[in-house]
Design a protein around this motif. Structure first.
Motif, mmCIF file in Angstrom:
data_model
loop_
_atom_site.group_PDB
_atom_site.id
_atom_site.type_symbol
_atom_site.label_atom_id
_atom_site.label_comp_id
_atom_site.label_asym_id
_atom_site.label_seq_id
_atom_site.Cartn_x
_atom_site.Cartn_y
_atom_site.Cartn_z
ATOM 1 N N ASP A 135 28.052 -26.946 9.358
ATOM 2 C CA ASP A 135 28.660 -25.957 10.240
ATOM 3 C C ASP A 135 27.631 -25.199 11.082
ATOM 4 O O ASP A 135 27.947 -24.685 12.148
ATOM 5 N N ALA A 136 26.396 -25.105 10.574
ATOM 6 C CA ALA A 136 25.371 -24.357 11.299
ATOM 7 C C ALA A 136 24.618 -25.227 12.306
ATOM 8 O O ALA A 136 23.676 -24.766 12.942
ATOM 9 N N GLY A 137 25.034 -26.490 12.451
ATOM 10 C CA GLY A 137 24.368 -27.363 13.408
ATOM 11 C C GLY A 137 23.162 -28.082 12.830
ATOM 12 O O GLY A 137 22.415 -28.747 13.548
ATOM 13 N N VAL A 157 26.995 -28.556 17.647
ATOM 14 C CA VAL A 157 26.442 -29.871 17.318
ATOM 15 C C VAL A 157 27.488 -30.600 16.477
ATOM 16 O O VAL A 157 28.060 -30.012 15.557
ATOM 17 N N ASP A 158 27.771 -31.836 16.828
ATOM 18 C CA ASP A 158 28.841 -32.555 16.126
ATOM 19 C C ASP A 158 28.470 -34.029 16.008
ATOM 20 O O ASP A 158 27.583 -34.525 16.701
ATOM 21 N N ARG A 177 34.895 -31.814 3.901
ATOM 22 C CA ARG A 177 33.677 -31.057 4.170
ATOM 23 C C ARG A 177 33.122 -31.349 5.554
ATOM 24 O O ARG A 177 32.004 -30.950 5.887
ATOM 25 N N GLY A 178 33.915 -32.037 6.383
ATOM 26 C CA GLY A 178 33.476 -32.288 7.762
ATOM 27 C C GLY A 178 32.704 -33.580 7.945
ATOM 28 O O GLY A 178 32.171 -33.824 9.017
ATOM 29 N N TRP A 179 32.645 -34.423 6.917
ATOM 30 C CA TRP A 179 31.810 -35.606 7.005
ATOM 31 C C TRP A 179 32.607 -36.891 6.915
ATOM 32 O O TRP A 179 32.150 -37.874 6.313
ATOM 33 N N SER A 180 33.763 -36.899 7.497
ATOM 34 C CA SER A 180 34.582 -38.107 7.457
ATOM 35 C C SER A 180 34.065 -39.140 8.460
ATOM 36 O O SER A 180 33.193 -38.849 9.276
#
Lengths: 412, 412
Positions: free
Chosen positions: B165-167, B204-205, B250-253
């Motif tokens: 989340d913090a990039g 950042v993504d 957790r954002g890592w799919s």
């Protein structure tokens, strides 16, 4: 058994009374300890008078009851807390699987009040015959529920296959079913005690989906997102995301049993090759452990397998290690794709978790990109083999909790 | 570029004016043809006076403009339709990948107004140096945007790896990055023209996520749910469900590149074995086609590969068939799990779709339980290799459309 919040649309579609009933009932269902009317007013923002009127309706409809009075701690009348009633509406859960039939009754509090499992190989049996036998189990469950003062308001039937919106089983490869019109074959069965708006008399759903729902409501400590894997003769998965079942674009998600783990490997009943089922399905494990010819019922065979593994029997240990590796390869793919951190082993897998967990985690840590800093937990299902029928019955009860007005206005 | 509906929470959190601005701007963005103020009033339920006031604010803020007057069809003054403005706020999209850097600018209408790709192998380069070069591209993009009268309000940076989340880039295996604090390394860069509430200066993504978002907004005919696969040196997927990107617990799919397709096969940079990337990543395909030593830039090599395949070159044809089979094994697993009916081949895969599609579909039809009655479509991405930077820039613009009040109250 707590989906307390009524859907956002309800306040627009239903009357204010319907909304208030759902809000107050939801609060009572979700509370840690029985709330008083005053606490319900404070928690919902409704007036004391409104809460009192709503609670009267819920008491009259046997949706809640007053708990034993709390011991006096000071001056004044002790407040009476409210809890869900266990003698009002109940849900019927049914399951047809490859080697058993099951029926259960769950009351509004989530407690299982009746549970029957009938072991039999259903592959040689026609769908009509299998469903007729299931109707027999349903009738016994209904009679037992009535004896306990419960009113059955809906049924959910789990099948190990792909079901469309009308309840047609498009394909259940391990049962050999194709295009089986379950509601038509069950017509008149199960005759429920009361018809309730918002509760369909019969919902047919995938076994792994209902088992995952059962697990979701099995108690505290269940995470909001997890992968539930039902290990029977076939292997199905229920994908729970943020407390909801993910059904896929067309309702046919979760077919983890047909994820290829050895793409050029064993032929599968589905027509594919190297599907997970052919390496980690119940029959594959028992065959590898040398228990295939024993002709034991599946649960007995699973117990025997666990005993052998506990005694370090080489064939049993190797069979479980190999199945766990195959399962781990499929799970690693799912975690890489969906980033889930909890895997629940259900159905026949639950009692085998001590032996399946290490190889599953070994594959996950080898193959999942985030494994180093984001550990994955593998644990047995709380409900085990009963999960699908219990989850189905619970989904019926959940509909009552979400819209109690339907039950209060029921037709006998 | 149309996410017109403000979130349901907005009406509670923001003022009524903020809500009205978002509703009217959303209507204009979503309209098939430029709506008049009267049509906006009818469509939103707002009064004509309120719509006029809101439109004045949107005109003054260069969020909308009046379209050319419609030809007179009867008596009275012709109504002036409203369209999104192309000379107000814009988003900056940036990408670091294994063998290229990219920067692009997208205006409020979704049009790409600037696009630069710089080809270079970034594996031997330090993260700080790669980001310094990217900052150079960003500065050129900013200058070009200013020349065109556009105001950059936020940037989105795509990386082929896992981002928190913090990039912080936790891991980008093909770049060799681990725990790279991108925002700190880019500090002061990219200096944007205006700071806007609700639009972070830099997000950042994951590259595959932003590419899937780019594709989602690429135009009409895009389905609400699909799997977007970015085939570069690494392979990433964006899973779009009901018009939203599914990011996982957790954002890592979306790490489809590490789904095992030959579990005991080739070793992968991630530490695993038999990952899809090792069979269907760009380098694996070029090596199999005999183009590995040619030392061509990746896009040139891909073009050459397509030419060879079109001329029935045996090595090129076999390389693409084998990669397509590996890809199909992974896709079959995804479709069995998630029941998606559309697979979009993006990045370096887009121009190779004619050769990848048949083996992918062959594996799907062999291995997916529902394939017989629920066909899966495989098609090339509309945006191809530019998708991640365009999707990133578009996501910035989407934030303005969702909350125009932030832009109207911006600080210079």
């Amino acid at each position: 058994m707590t989906r307390p919040d009524a859907p956002p649309g309800a306040v627009r579609q239903g009357s204010l009374r319907e909304w208030n009933l759902a809000v107050v009932l939801g609060r009572i269902a979700a509370a840690d300890r029985p709330p008083s009317r005053a606490e319900l007013a404070a928690g919902t923002g409704l007036t004391r008078a409104t809460v009192s009127a709503v609670v009267e309706d819920l008491l009259a409809g046997r949706l809640v009851r007053e708990a034993e009075p709390t011991p006096r701690t000071g001056a004044g009348r002790p407040s009476r807390g409210l809890v869900l009633a266990a003698d009002g509406p109940a849900g019927l859960g049914l399951e047809v699987n490859v080697d058993y039939l099951a029926a259960c009754v769950v009351d509004l509090t989530g407690r299982v009040r009746h549970h029957t499992v009938h072991r039999a190989d259903l592959r040689p049996v026609s769908p009509a015959e299998a469903l007729a036998r299931l109707a027999g189990l349903a009738a016994r469950a209904r009679a037992d529920a009535a004896r306990q003062g419960l009113t059955l308001v809906g049924a959910a039937l789990a099948v190990p296959g792909l079901v469309d919106d009308a309840g047609l089983v498009r394909l259940a490869p391990n049962l050999g079913w194709r295009d089986v019109p379950v509601p038509a074959l069950l017509a008149g069965q199960p005759p429920l005690t009361a018809r309730v708006d918002g509760v369909p008399p019969l919902v047919v759903d995938n076994e792994a989906n209902l088992a995952a729902l059962g697990e979701l409501h099995a108690g505290p400590g269940v995470p909001a997102s997890f992968l539930h894997i039902s290990g029977e003769v076939g292997i199905g998965a229920g994908i729970v995301l943020d407390g909801s079942l993910f059904r896929g674009a067309r309702g046919w998600s979760g077919e983890i049993g047909h994820v290829p783990v050895r793409p050029e490997g064993r032929p599968c009943r589905c027509g594919g090759q190297g599907c997970l089922e052919t390496y980690a399905g119940q029959e594959a494990i028992l065959a590898a452990a040398g228990l295939a010819g024993a002709d034991l019922p599946a649960d007995t065979a699973t117990t025997r397998l666990a005993e052998l593994a506990a005694a370090d029997d080489p064939a049993a240990s190797r069979a479980l290690a190999d199945a766990g590796t195959a399962l781990g390869i499929a799970v690693a793919g799912v975690v890489n794709l969906l980033d889930l951190d909890t895997v629940v082993l259900g159905g026949g897998y639950a009692p085998l978790t001590p032996w399946l967990r290490p190889p599953v985690l070994a594959e996950v840590s080898r193959r999942v990109l985030t494994a180093a800093w984001s550990p994955v937990t593998v644990r047995p299902a709380a409900l085990g083999g009963a999960a699908a029928a219990v989850g189905g019955a619970g989904s019926v009860v959940g509909r009552i909790l979400a819209r109690p007005a339907g039950w209060l206005g029921r037709r006998p």
